[in-house]
Design an enzyme around this catalytic site. Structure first.
Site, PDB file in Angstrom:
ATOM      1  N   GLY A 241       0.849  -1.179   0.000  1.00 25.65           N
ATOM      2  CA  GLY A 241       0.000   0.000   0.000  1.00 25.65           C
ATOM      3  C   GLY A 241       0.881   1.222   0.000  1.00 25.65           C
ATOM      4  O   GLY A 241       2.014   1.145  -0.451  1.00 25.65           O
ATOM      5  N   SER A 242       0.378   2.356   0.495  1.00 23.88           N
ATOM      6  CA  SER A 242       1.221   3.546   0.613  1.00 23.88           C
ATOM      7  C   SER A 242       0.363   4.743   0.996  1.00 23.88           C
ATOM      8  O   SER A 242      -0.851   4.760   0.771  1.00 23.88           O
ATOM      9  CB  SER A 242       1.950   3.886  -0.702  1.00 23.88           C
ATOM     10  OG  SER A 242       2.829   2.859  -1.084  1.00 23.88           O
ATOM     11  N   ASN A 243       1.025   5.762   1.522  1.00 24.89           N
ATOM     12  CA  ASN A 243       0.463   7.102   1.656  1.00 24.89           C
ATOM     13  C   ASN A 243       1.413   8.064   0.959  1.00 24.89           C
ATOM     14  O   ASN A 243       2.630   7.851   0.956  1.00 24.89           O
ATOM     15  CB  ASN A 243       0.368   7.553   3.116  1.00 24.89           C
ATOM     16  CG  ASN A 243      -0.392   6.602   4.000  1.00 24.89           C
ATOM     17  OD1 ASN A 243      -1.543   6.282   3.738  1.00 24.89           O
ATOM     18  ND2 ASN A 243       0.256   6.157   5.075  1.00 24.89           N
ATOM     19  N   ASN A 513      -4.320   4.778  -1.126  1.00 24.10           N
ATOM     20  CA  ASN A 513      -4.690   3.530  -1.796  1.00 24.10           C
ATOM     21  C   ASN A 513      -6.172   3.364  -2.067  1.00 24.10           C
ATOM     22  O   ASN A 513      -6.577   2.325  -2.572  1.00 24.10           O
ATOM     23  CB  ASN A 513      -4.165   2.288  -1.065  1.00 24.10           C
ATOM     24  CG  ASN A 513      -2.681   2.346  -0.833  1.00 24.10           C
ATOM     25  OD1 ASN A 513      -2.217   2.247   0.286  1.00 24.10           O
ATOM     26  ND2 ASN A 513      -1.912   2.548  -1.892  1.00 24.10           N
TER      27      ASN A 513
END
Length: 806
Positions: A241-243, A513
């Site tokens: 995932g990620s921010n 995401n």
């Protein structure tokens, strides 16, 4: 000023290239010489600064690739070698056919399945054909030179150094590589979201038996398939995932942009990041994190612009449902005409056994596939089969896109690089620049599934799966259902850049995401096709918490890099803010202060009520009550259906604020609380123990506390830990915050950048850089980037190495 600095760089490089010392940790060892992929003569200068970060200087792209390949091998030789075994299709030969495969480069469950797929790719010449495509459809010359140099640098390190990492010391499978091997690794990463998801289903697909009565005629259950597809294509799942957030100059203290990138990638294996700076004086100067095996910077910054990526919601594959010839299940019909499937026989060498030969079946649409994972079967019957279309199987352009970013001078150049190369397979891009501009764009390679095409061409199965999950199942028997081509697309069957959801120059642009819809909650993006993602649907807890945080930061204004650093390690638990007070109140109201666990035992939960009430609502290492809430929240969300979890349901009119108010009357609430309390007590863990005492990793025999939390908690600083109460709680991290960067500009010409590689540079337990940045991560501390030449040369840890072929 710029001219003087450039002369200084060139002079410094000339002086440094006179240095011939090898790394202190490297002991030379003669080996049998092998052919150099570069044909000899490549070299680079590597300047190491604090935490083993290499600053690689070379005169051109081949030499830069050489230095990058050398330096990556020095830190990650075993992980790299393991990946090269994978893409050669040789895992069964070295590690056994039935053993679990390398999860970083495909979804294959066994080495045999992995090998059958990757040997098939190799024998079909797939990567060679992509390399031969002229740019922009194929990789450009500079990228090819980087790949060639990377292979040579990796090989030169193997030839000149002794491996100390016990993971592959003395292993026969650590061998020299070619530029084709490097490109094949890039191909594997490109198809992770498509063919890579379906390796078992591709390699096991065989036509049904012809004998009467032995062929299944069942069709997949549409609702079950749709549910499985939603889970499969959830971009905010546990694997990756990620921010990322970009702030415009309207929100910052000096009118220049800011970027905080927080990708959530695996902590082990071949999808780790590795940190470096790459410089070709006068042509390229970029720093950041590269996915292992890549010769370009994947996420990073230069003197003008910074960018990060988040895993996108776009569904990177589609299915074509084939109508088969009743007389031959390997023949399918298109507009009434018979087309025979292509038969590919692949042979794999197996350790201590006879070679295994198996057939794969390919169509005009792609390979026949009988599943997309265990939960999504696609039976090949006498009348029907399914072919998988993955447009990224024709995309070897991701490195060109990355190189375009590396050379960009602003967000417009980032967007232009995406338009020219169209190489990103499964990520969004968020960027900010020194002029105060911001960018969010979901510019990824997706099958050209318009909503109109899905309406006209979906099979009965597709009419359920497409609206629900974005997975299109098209009628493969009709030629009119072909995907077509956009004029601005570099390859047929994909969307062109004009169709991509894009937001420019918003005060903030953020993604965690979920779909592009709420990249900025005040400027929602709409009008894109369903295959890109949803509009007007419930957001994840992490997205909601992130938008709350960054929108408040933008309103407050006066932002600096220090504010980005604070956001990264605030460790606020949005689920806790929504739930903990109500949970504590309902806990205190339980009759007798007890609740019945799922095993029927009565548990005294009175002390848990006080812990939840006094918890600070963070997942910091010192937070008391965070572990109890984590275990409770996991159990209650697993036990209570989503429709019953909240008293106030989701509303598209308030997508950040809803749903809310925990339904403590739900039957699973008290049971989850009892189970969490009983679990911690059985493990000898106090309900109010500091989180870091029971959420940690072990490096060199020492526990390193880790803050942050799992996806469902909504913590920006996401980590996915492994629960092992017998060993003390959460004892390892599988994925989560990885290469973090907080970047701004102050007008000096040198970016103001703070970085952190959470799991450190090297997988080798004997390396001094195996856990040094992990300790920084534990303490919420950062590395001050040494980007400009004067900063590199003034490092107290500076160590200069000139590396070259012999």
């Amino acid at each position: 000023m710029r001219t003087r600095l450039r002369r200084f760089v060139v002079t410094a490089v000339a002086l440094l290239t006179a240095t011939t010392a090898l790394p202190a940790a490297a002991a030379e060892r003669p080996r049998d010489r092998h052919e150099h992929p570069s044909h000899g003569g490549l070299s680079a200068v590597i300047r190491y600064t604090e935490y083993g970060i290499p600053h690689i200087v070379a005169k051109d792209y081949a030499n830069l690739g050489f230095g990058t390949g050398w330096a990556q091998a020095a830190d990650q030789v075993c992980t790299l070698a393991d990946g090269f075994v994978t893409v050669r299709g040789e895992r069964s030969r070295h590690f056994g056919a039935d053993a679990a495969s390398d999860p970083s480069l495909s979804s294959a469950t066994t080495n045999l399945s992995s090998d059958l797929y990757f040997r098939g790719v190799r024998e079909a010449g797939t990567v060679e054909r992509l390399l031969a495509e002229p740019a922009p459809r194929g990789p450009g010359r500079d990228v090819k030179e980087l790949m060639r140099g990377f292979a040579a640098g990796y090989n030169a390190w193997l030839e000149q150094n002794r491996i100390t990492d016990p993971a592959c010391r003395g292993a026969a499978w650590v061998r020299p590589v070619t530029a084709l091997d490097v490109a094949a690794r890039g191909f594997a990463l490109s198809v992770l979201g498509g063919q890579g998801r379906a390796v078992d289903g591709i390699t096991s697909a065989q036509p049904p038996a012809a004998a009467a009565g032995t062929v299944s005629s069942r069709a997949p259950d549409a609702e079950a398939t749709a549910r499985a597809a939603r889970e499969l294509f959830a971009a905010n799942g546990a694997d990756m995932g990620s921010n990322a957030v970009a702030f415009s100059g309207a929100t910052t203290a000096n009118g220049r942009g800011l970027l905080l990138g927080n990708p959530h990638y695996p902590w082990q294996g071949g999808r780790r990041f590795w940190q470096s700076q790459q410089t070709i004086p006068g042509r390229l100067d970029v720093a950041g994190g590269s996915l292992l095996g890549s010769a370009t910077v994947s996420i990073g910054h230069n003197a003008h612009v910074a960018w990060s990526h988040t895993v996108a919601t776009g569904v990177t594959l589609n299915l074509h449902q084939l109508t088969l010839d009743p007389a031959d299940p390997t023949v399918y019909l298109v507009d009434g005409r018979r087309e025979r499937m292509t038969k590919r026989s692949v042979t794999v060498a197996v350790d201590n056994g006879a070679p295994v030969t198996q057939t794969q079946w390919w169509t005009r649409y792609g390979p026949v596939v009988t599943s997309l994972g265990a939960s999504l079967p696609l039976p090949w019957t006498a009348t029907t089969a399914y072919a998988l279309n993955d447009p990224n199987a024709a995309n070897l352009r991701a490195s060109d896109t990355a190189l375009g970013f590396s050379r960009a001078r602003g967000t417009d150049d980032v967007l232009d690089a995406l338009r020219r190369t169209q190489g990103l397979p499964w990520v969004n891009t968020i960027a900010a620049d020194a002029r105060g501009r911001t960018l969010f764009t979901q510019s990824q390679v997706l099958p050209r599934i318009t909503d109109e095409l899905a309406q006209d061409c979906s099979t009965p199965l597709g009419k359920v799966t497409y609206p629900s999950s974005g997975l299109a199942v098209l009628d493969g028997s009709r030629g009119e259902c072909a995907l077509g081509r956009d004029r601005d697309a570099v390859q047929p069957g994909i969307f062109g850049p004009a169709r991509m959801p894009t937001l420019k120059d918003a005060p903030y642009a953020e993604n965690s995401n979920d779909s592009a819809w709420l990249a900025n909650a005040d400027r929602p993006l709409t009008g894109y096709e369903r295959v890109f993602g949803t509009v007007g649907t419930q957001r994840s807890m992490r997205t909601r918490g992130a938008i709350e945080d960054v929108a408040a930061m933008a309103r407050r204004g006066g932002l600096t890099v220090r504010d980005l650093q604070k956001q990264q390690f605030a460790d606020r638990v949005p689920a806790g803010d929504l739930v903990a007070a109500d949970a504590a109140k309902s806990c205190a109201a339980l009759p007798g202060g007890t609740a019945k666990g799922s095993d029927g035992r009565v548990v005294d939960v009175r002390s848990a009520c006080d812990v939840l009430a006094s918890w600070d609502r963070t997942a910091s290492t010192g937070s008391r009550g965070a572990l109890l809430f984590d275990r409770f929240w996991r159990k209650v969300t697993a036990a209570v259906p989503a429709a019953q979890l909240w008293r106030v349901p989701f509303s598209a009119a308030d997508p950040v604020g809803t749903p809310h108010t925990l339904n403590t009357d739900a039957p699973g609430f008290a049971t989850a609380l009892a189970d969490a309390v009983a679990e911690l007590r059985a493990a000898g863990i106090a309900l109010d123990a500091p989180l870091g005492e029971h959420q940690f990793v072990v490096r060199g025999g020492t526990r390193i506390p880790v803050g942050g939390g799992t996806e469902s908690l909504g913590v920006w600083n996401k980590i996915e830990p492994v629960w092992n109460p017998a060993r003390g709680g959460y004892t390892e991290v599988t994925t989560g915050s990885s290469y973090i960067q907080a970047v701004g500009w102050d007008g000096s010409g040198c970016p103001v950048a703070r970085t952190l590689l959470t799991y450190s540079q090297s997988s080798n337990p004997y390396s001094p850089h195996h856990a040094d940045q992990t300790r920084l991560f534990s303490e919420g501390r950062w590395v001050t980037s040494r980007f400009c030449e004067r900063d590199v040369l003034s490092s107290p840890a500076l160590r200069v190495v000139r590396v070259r072929e012999r």
